[in-house]
Design an enzyme around this catalytic site. Structure first.
Site, mmCIF file in Angstrom:
data_model
loop_
_atom_site.group_PDB
_atom_site.id
_atom_site.type_symbol
_atom_site.label_atom_id
_atom_site.label_comp_id
_atom_site.label_asym_id
_atom_site.label_seq_id
_atom_site.Cartn_x
_atom_site.Cartn_y
_atom_site.Cartn_z
ATOM 1 N N ARG A 154 19.072 -35.098 13.065
ATOM 2 C CA ARG A 154 19.628 -33.862 12.506
ATOM 3 C C ARG A 154 18.475 -32.888 12.288
ATOM 4 O O ARG A 154 17.312 -33.289 12.203
ATOM 5 C CB ARG A 154 20.313 -34.153 11.178
ATOM 6 C CG ARG A 154 21.581 -34.963 11.381
ATOM 7 C CD ARG A 154 22.144 -35.458 10.064
ATOM 8 N NE ARG A 154 22.651 -34.396 9.226
ATOM 9 C CZ ARG A 154 23.178 -34.599 8.017
ATOM 10 N NH1 ARG A 154 23.252 -35.824 7.528
ATOM 11 N NH2 ARG A 154 23.634 -33.591 7.313
ATOM 12 N N HIS A 155 18.813 -31.610 12.188
ATOM 13 C CA HIS A 155 17.805 -30.584 11.846
ATOM 14 C C HIS A 155 17.223 -30.894 10.468
ATOM 15 O O HIS A 155 17.813 -31.650 9.682
ATOM 16 C CB HIS A 155 18.492 -29.217 11.817
ATOM 17 C CG HIS A 155 19.698 -29.204 10.921
ATOM 18 N ND1 HIS A 155 19.609 -29.030 9.553
ATOM 19 C CD2 HIS A 155 21.012 -29.413 11.193
ATOM 20 C CE1 HIS A 155 20.819 -29.104 9.032
ATOM 21 N NE2 HIS A 155 21.698 -29.345 9.999
ATOM 22 N N ASN B 158 22.241 -26.945 3.072
ATOM 23 C CA ASN B 158 22.254 -28.345 2.647
ATOM 24 C C ASN B 158 21.987 -28.422 1.147
ATOM 25 O O ASN B 158 22.604 -29.211 0.426
ATOM 26 C CB ASN B 158 21.183 -29.177 3.371
ATOM 27 C CG ASN B 158 21.520 -29.426 4.832
ATOM 28 O OD1 ASN B 158 20.675 -29.310 5.700
ATOM 29 N ND2 ASN B 158 22.775 -29.771 5.112
ATOM 30 N N ARG C 130 18.837 -23.553 12.545
ATOM 31 C CA ARG C 130 18.216 -24.703 11.869
ATOM 32 C C ARG C 130 17.753 -25.785 12.846
ATOM 33 O O ARG C 130 16.818 -26.520 12.551
ATOM 34 C CB ARG C 130 19.151 -25.266 10.793
ATOM 35 C CG ARG C 130 20.567 -25.618 11.243
ATOM 36 C CD ARG C 130 21.436 -25.707 9.994
ATOM 37 N NE ARG C 130 22.790 -26.233 10.197
ATOM 38 C CZ ARG C 130 23.840 -25.514 10.550
ATOM 39 N NH1 ARG C 130 23.695 -24.237 10.859
ATOM 40 N NH2 ARG C 130 25.033 -26.073 10.635
ATOM 41 N N GLU D 177 27.281 -27.426 15.403
ATOM 42 C CA GLU D 177 28.017 -28.244 14.417
ATOM 43 C C GLU D 177 29.523 -27.995 14.537
ATOM 44 O O GLU D 177 29.950 -26.935 15.042
ATOM 45 C CB GLU D 177 27.509 -27.895 13.009
ATOM 46 C CG GLU D 177 28.138 -28.692 11.869
ATOM 47 C CD GLU D 177 28.061 -30.217 12.026
ATOM 48 O OE1 GLU D 177 28.536 -30.751 13.053
ATOM 49 O OE2 GLU D 177 27.560 -30.875 11.106
ATOM 50 N N HIS E 235 23.394 -31.753 14.795
ATOM 51 C CA HIS E 235 24.075 -31.719 13.496
ATOM 52 C C HIS E 235 24.872 -33.005 13.302
ATOM 53 O O HIS E 235 25.207 -33.693 14.271
ATOM 54 C CB HIS E 235 25.032 -30.526 13.454
ATOM 55 C CG HIS E 235 24.378 -29.238 13.844
ATOM 56 N ND1 HIS E 235 23.872 -28.360 12.934
ATOM 57 C CD2 HIS E 235 24.116 -28.709 15.077
ATOM 58 C CE1 HIS E 235 23.332 -27.321 13.578
ATOM 59 N NE2 HIS E 235 23.477 -27.515 14.878
#
Ligand code: G3H
Length: 261
Positions: A71-72, A78, A123, A143, A209
């Site tokens: 994931r980023h 977040n 991201r 995402e 994502h």
């Protein structure tokens, strides 16, 4: 001993030949891969799925390579618990980008022997910057589209749209956000990415994502599609997959400890 191994292999082929029956052209539709895909023969095939299968089978190969899924780095959404959007990386996410670059350099050297793919969102693109290698942004890796819920927290969705919240809790796999997507939709749009991942002979780092990585992970580890929405894909961790003839070896490499240094 290579000679002994080749000899053993020739014996194995002889053994197979005793029971192998070649399909006849008048026996209906078939796809035949000859010599591990050096030649692909197609007989009497028509329709969407069979033709998708032909290109899928044409792209399979036996070369050893790794697929890294991550994931980023942590984004500002977040931190506030918001979904979707196109937020920037948070400071911890920037640090993850540097840890990821150090990990990749250590494992592959500085040569360009690895393909780096991101989504089209900031991201993931920014997580790839520290790698100092060319990367390929895919819209298909974006995402899951949360539609009218984009940018909201789960608590806000619960309060403002309790029916939607409940519907998703009942069937997270099929639930489609109003004007957005379901996990089922995500799986469909990943089709070209999967074909391209199968085709690549070099290692590939996919920075994407949670929802899309769940789907890619389920594909390579042969888990049922309906399990996707619940698969753990933690942040700041590289999932290393090593596909081979009858499955895929997996290792999870948490890079989080580096972030605290
Ligand atoms: O919406 C963004 C998340 O990465 C997907 O998580 O499907 O578990 O809500 P979720």
């Amino acid at each position: 001993d290579p000679e002994a191994a080749a000899d053993d292999f020739r014996h194995r082929i002889k053994h197979y030949e005793k029971t192998y029956e070649q399909v006849g052209d008048d026996e209906g539709g078939y796809i035949r891969r000859v010599d591990a895909g050096a030649r692909v023969e197609v007989n009497q095939l028509q329709g969407y799925l069979p033709s998708r299968l032909v290109s899928f089978l044409m792209n399979l190969h036996l070369s050893e390579r790794l697929i890294w899924l991550t994931r980023h780095g942590e984004s500002i959404y977040n931190i506030s618990g918001r979904i979707g959007g196109d937020p920037d990386l948070a400071p911890r996410g920037e640090r993850f980008a540097r840890s990821l670059a150090a990990f990749v350099h250590q494992r592959t050297g500085h040569a360009n022997g690895i393909a780096v793919w991101t989504s089209s969102l900031k991201r993931t693109v920014r997580t790839a910057v520290a790698l100092e290698r060319p990367s390929l942004p895919w819209r298909a890796l974006d995402e899951i589209d949360a539609g009218v819920c984009d940018g909201m927290t789960y608590d806000e969705i619960h309060t403002a749209m309790p029916d939607e919240y409940a519907a998703r809790a009942r069937d997270k796999f099929r639930y489609r956000y109003p004007r957005g997507e379901s996990y089922q939709d995500v799986i469909q749009r990943l089709d070209p990415v999967i074909l391209e991942l199968e085709r690549q002979q070099c290692s590939v780092l996919v920075i994407a994502h949670q929802a899309v990585l769940r789907a890619l992970y389920a594909y390579f580890t042969e888990l049922p599609a309906e399990d996707c929405p619940f698969l753990p894909v933690p942040m700041h961790t590289v999932i290393e997959l090593r596909p081979h003839a009858y499955g895929c070896d997996e290792r999870r490499i948490p890079l989080a400890p580096l972030l605290e240094q």
